[in-house]
Design an enzyme around this catalytic site. Structure first.
Site, PDB file in Angstrom:
ATOM      1  N   ASP A  81     -12.668  70.117   9.806  1.00 49.42           N
ATOM      2  CA  ASP A  81     -11.483  69.324   9.442  1.00 49.42           C
ATOM      3  C   ASP A  81     -10.539  69.089  10.631  1.00 49.42           C
ATOM      4  OD1 ASP A  81     -12.077  68.728   6.826  1.00 49.42           O
ATOM      5  OD2 ASP A  81     -10.928  70.388   5.974  1.00 49.42           O
ATOM      6  N   LYS A 103     -13.397  75.804  -0.652  1.00 54.31           N
ATOM      7  CA  LYS A 103     -13.366  76.033   0.801  1.00 54.31           C
ATOM      8  C   LYS A 103     -12.958  77.457   1.173  1.00 54.31           C
ATOM      9  CE  LYS A 103     -12.292  71.272   2.195  1.00 54.31           C
ATOM     10  NZ  LYS A 103     -11.421  70.459   3.053  1.00 54.31           N
TER      11      LYS A 103
HETATM   12  P1  NAP Z   1      -3.895  71.803  -0.908  1.00 49.32           P
HETATM   13  O1  NAP Z   1      -4.424  72.909  -0.099  1.00 49.32           O
HETATM   14  O2  NAP Z   1      -3.921  71.888  -2.400  1.00 49.32           O
HETATM   15  O3  NAP Z   1      -2.367  71.567  -0.443  1.00 49.32           O
HETATM   16  C1  NAP Z   1      -1.557  70.645  -1.106  1.00 49.32           C
HETATM   17  C2  NAP Z   1      -0.234  70.477  -0.352  1.00 49.32           C
HETATM   18  O4  NAP Z   1       0.485  69.404  -0.986  1.00 49.32           O
HETATM   19  C3  NAP Z   1       0.675  71.695  -0.389  1.00 49.32           C
HETATM   20  O5  NAP Z   1       1.416  71.758   0.794  1.00 49.32           O
HETATM   21  C4  NAP Z   1       1.582  71.391  -1.592  1.00 49.32           C
HETATM   22  O6  NAP Z   1       2.839  72.032  -1.534  1.00 49.32           O
HETATM   23  C5  NAP Z   1       1.773  69.896  -1.411  1.00 49.32           C
HETATM   24  N1  NAP Z   1       2.138  69.213  -2.655  1.00 49.32           N
HETATM   25  C6  NAP Z   1       1.353  69.012  -3.736  1.00 49.32           C
HETATM   26  N2  NAP Z   1       2.022  68.339  -4.686  1.00 49.32           N
HETATM   27  C7  NAP Z   1       3.281  68.133  -4.194  1.00 49.32           C
HETATM   28  C8  NAP Z   1       4.452  67.497  -4.708  1.00 49.32           C
HETATM   29  N3  NAP Z   1       4.463  66.937  -5.910  1.00 49.32           N
HETATM   30  N4  NAP Z   1       5.535  67.459  -3.914  1.00 49.32           N
HETATM   31  C9  NAP Z   1       5.521  68.002  -2.685  1.00 49.32           C
HETATM   32  N5  NAP Z   1       4.462  68.642  -2.156  1.00 49.32           N
HETATM   33  C10 NAP Z   1       3.346  68.691  -2.900  1.00 49.32           C
HETATM   34  O7  NAP Z   1      -4.608  70.401  -0.582  1.00 49.32           O
HETATM   35  P2  NAP Z   1      -5.296  69.945   0.802  1.00 49.32           P
HETATM   36  O8  NAP Z   1      -6.729  70.308   0.797  1.00 49.32           O
HETATM   37  O9  NAP Z   1      -4.450  70.384   1.939  1.00 49.32           O
HETATM   38  O10 NAP Z   1      -5.236  68.344   0.654  1.00 49.32           O
HETATM   39  C11 NAP Z   1      -4.018  67.629   0.765  1.00 49.32           C
HETATM   40  C12 NAP Z   1      -4.305  66.116   0.827  1.00 49.32           C
HETATM   41  O11 NAP Z   1      -5.052  65.823   1.990  1.00 49.32           O
HETATM   42  C13 NAP Z   1      -5.124  65.596  -0.348  1.00 49.32           C
HETATM   43  O12 NAP Z   1      -4.604  64.337  -0.721  1.00 49.32           O
HETATM   44  C14 NAP Z   1      -6.512  65.442   0.210  1.00 49.32           C
HETATM   45  O13 NAP Z   1      -7.255  64.406  -0.432  1.00 49.32           O
HETATM   46  C15 NAP Z   1      -6.205  65.062   1.651  1.00 49.32           C
HETATM   47  N6  NAP Z   1      -7.291  65.429   2.576  1.00 49.32           N
HETATM   48  C16 NAP Z   1      -7.885  64.428   3.289  1.00 49.32           C
HETATM   49  C17 NAP Z   1      -8.896  64.734   4.194  1.00 49.32           C
HETATM   50  C18 NAP Z   1      -9.541  63.640   4.970  1.00 49.32           C
HETATM   51  O14 NAP Z   1     -10.620  63.864   5.535  1.00 49.32           O
HETATM   52  N7  NAP Z   1      -8.922  62.488   5.075  1.00 49.32           N
HETATM   53  C19 NAP Z   1      -9.312  66.075   4.366  1.00 49.32           C
HETATM   54  C20 NAP Z   1      -8.680  67.080   3.620  1.00 49.32           C
HETATM   55  C21 NAP Z   1      -7.665  66.730   2.725  1.00 49.32           C
HETATM   56  P3  NAP Z   1       3.052  73.505  -2.172  1.00 49.32           P
HETATM   57  O15 NAP Z   1       2.513  74.474  -1.168  1.00 49.32           O
HETATM   58  O16 NAP Z   1       4.518  73.604  -2.382  1.00 49.32           O
HETATM   59  O17 NAP Z   1       2.276  73.525  -3.471  1.00 49.32           O
END
Ligand code: NAP
Length: 295
Positions: A120, A84
């Protein structure tokens, strides 16, 4: 082929000819993506001569993949993890939404201009409004990654006061100051993910949105928010949709709170892309059922 228009061939199995429009999703890994099932269900329900195909694309190959989109004139493309952000510099134009969050989940053609856009944030808002009507005034956002950026900007546009908590607090601080600077509408502040700070923030928020991957398969026994912070007045929205009910949502439901999973956001962001590409409003119920059938 008969002489009927695409729209008249509603619900029939479509035979592909040279006129077929090709849509795609690029990502890596891509095997888990629900988008092909969701979009192909909408294509079939509307009787369009089109197909939506998943492609595994590694970040190093994204420039060539987008050159392929241009060369083969794909009708529309979605981008998912980890592409992305990388797509931002590879399109002709960025929409306002894509520019401010620094991420693209949709490529579409405006004439001969390949535009990078993100659905999004708007997809999240539409799903929230469809579920609860009015959006609460105060929200606690867990996470400061890509999805959080979209959600936070969209909520800030509606004047929602935001507290952003993240494991890496510097990322929450950066996002909060960016939102406060960009939006004349609202203020955002940052906190760490410590027990004390989360407790205080949860007590003051009505809406809590989990934008972290905590609770997602395979770590289904983890929750980003301790159970004792949940209240019956809370609206708890977990962007995770696999599993359908995370530990966070199970705990929220047990406290009598409203508990929403990420399926409807997935459907709404997909529907917004589909409408941009085709001009048709796709059937949300058909798309949702196609996603649920994969979970
Ligand atoms: P991303 O950019 O990789 O961000 C991940 C986030 O999760 C960061 O804030 C990270 O913190 C935190 N994190 C990861 N592992 C962690 C842990 N063990 N403890 C605490 N914090 C943790 O991912 P993203 O694209 O934002 O996606 C996040 C989630 O949203 C995923 O599960 C994804 O499937 C879901 N999502 C759903 C939709 C939908 O349409 N429903 C759309 C987009 C995303 P740090 O910054 O400290 O690493």
């Amino acid at each position: 082929m008969d002489n009927k228009t695409e729209g008249e061939r509603m619900g029939t199995e479509m035979e592909l000819t040279g006129k077929a429009r090709v849509f795609a999703v690029f990502g890596s890994p891509i095997e888990h993506s629900r988008s092909p099932a969701m979009h192909n269900a909408a294509i079939q329900a509307l009787g369009l001569e089109a197909v939506y195909v998943p492609f595994r694309v590694e970040p190093d190959h994204l420039p060539e993949a987008i050159a392929g989109v241009r060369a083969m004139r794909f009708a529309g493309v979605n981008l998912t993890i980890p592409l992305k952000e990388a797509a931002v510099g590879l399109v002709d134009e960025l929409s306002h939404e894509a520019r401010r969050i620094g991420a693209v989940n949709t490529l579409w053609w405006d004439g001969d201009v390949l535009v990078g856009h993100s659905t999004d944030g708007e997809g999240f808002l539409r799903s929230l409004e469809a579920a609860i009507g009015d959006i609460p005034h105060k929200a606690l956002i867990l996470g400061a990654g890509g999805s959080s950026r979209g959600v936070c900007h969209a909520l800030a546009d509606r004047g929602v006061k935001l507290t952003i908590s993240n494991r890496t607090v510097e990322k929450a601080e950066k996002l909060a100051s960016e939102i406060s600077n960009a939006s004349g509408n609202t203020k955002a502040s940052a906190i760490s993910a410590s027990f004390e700070e989360l407790s205080e923030a949860a007590a003051h928020a009505t809406l809590v949105v989990n934008c972290t991957s905590v609770g997602m398969e395979p770590r289904i026994n983890e929750s980003p928010l301790p159970e004792q912070f949940l209240r019956s007045q809370h609206v708890i929205y977990d962007l995770v949709y696999n599993p359908r009910e995370t530990l966070l949502l199970r705990n929220a439901r047990a406290k009598g709170a409203v508990a929403l999973n990420g399926v409807d956001m997935l459907v709404h962001q997909g529907a917004l892309s589909f409408e941009l590409w085709t001009g048709f409003k796709p059937p949300l119920d058909v798309m949702k059922q196609a996603v649920l059938d994969t979970l």
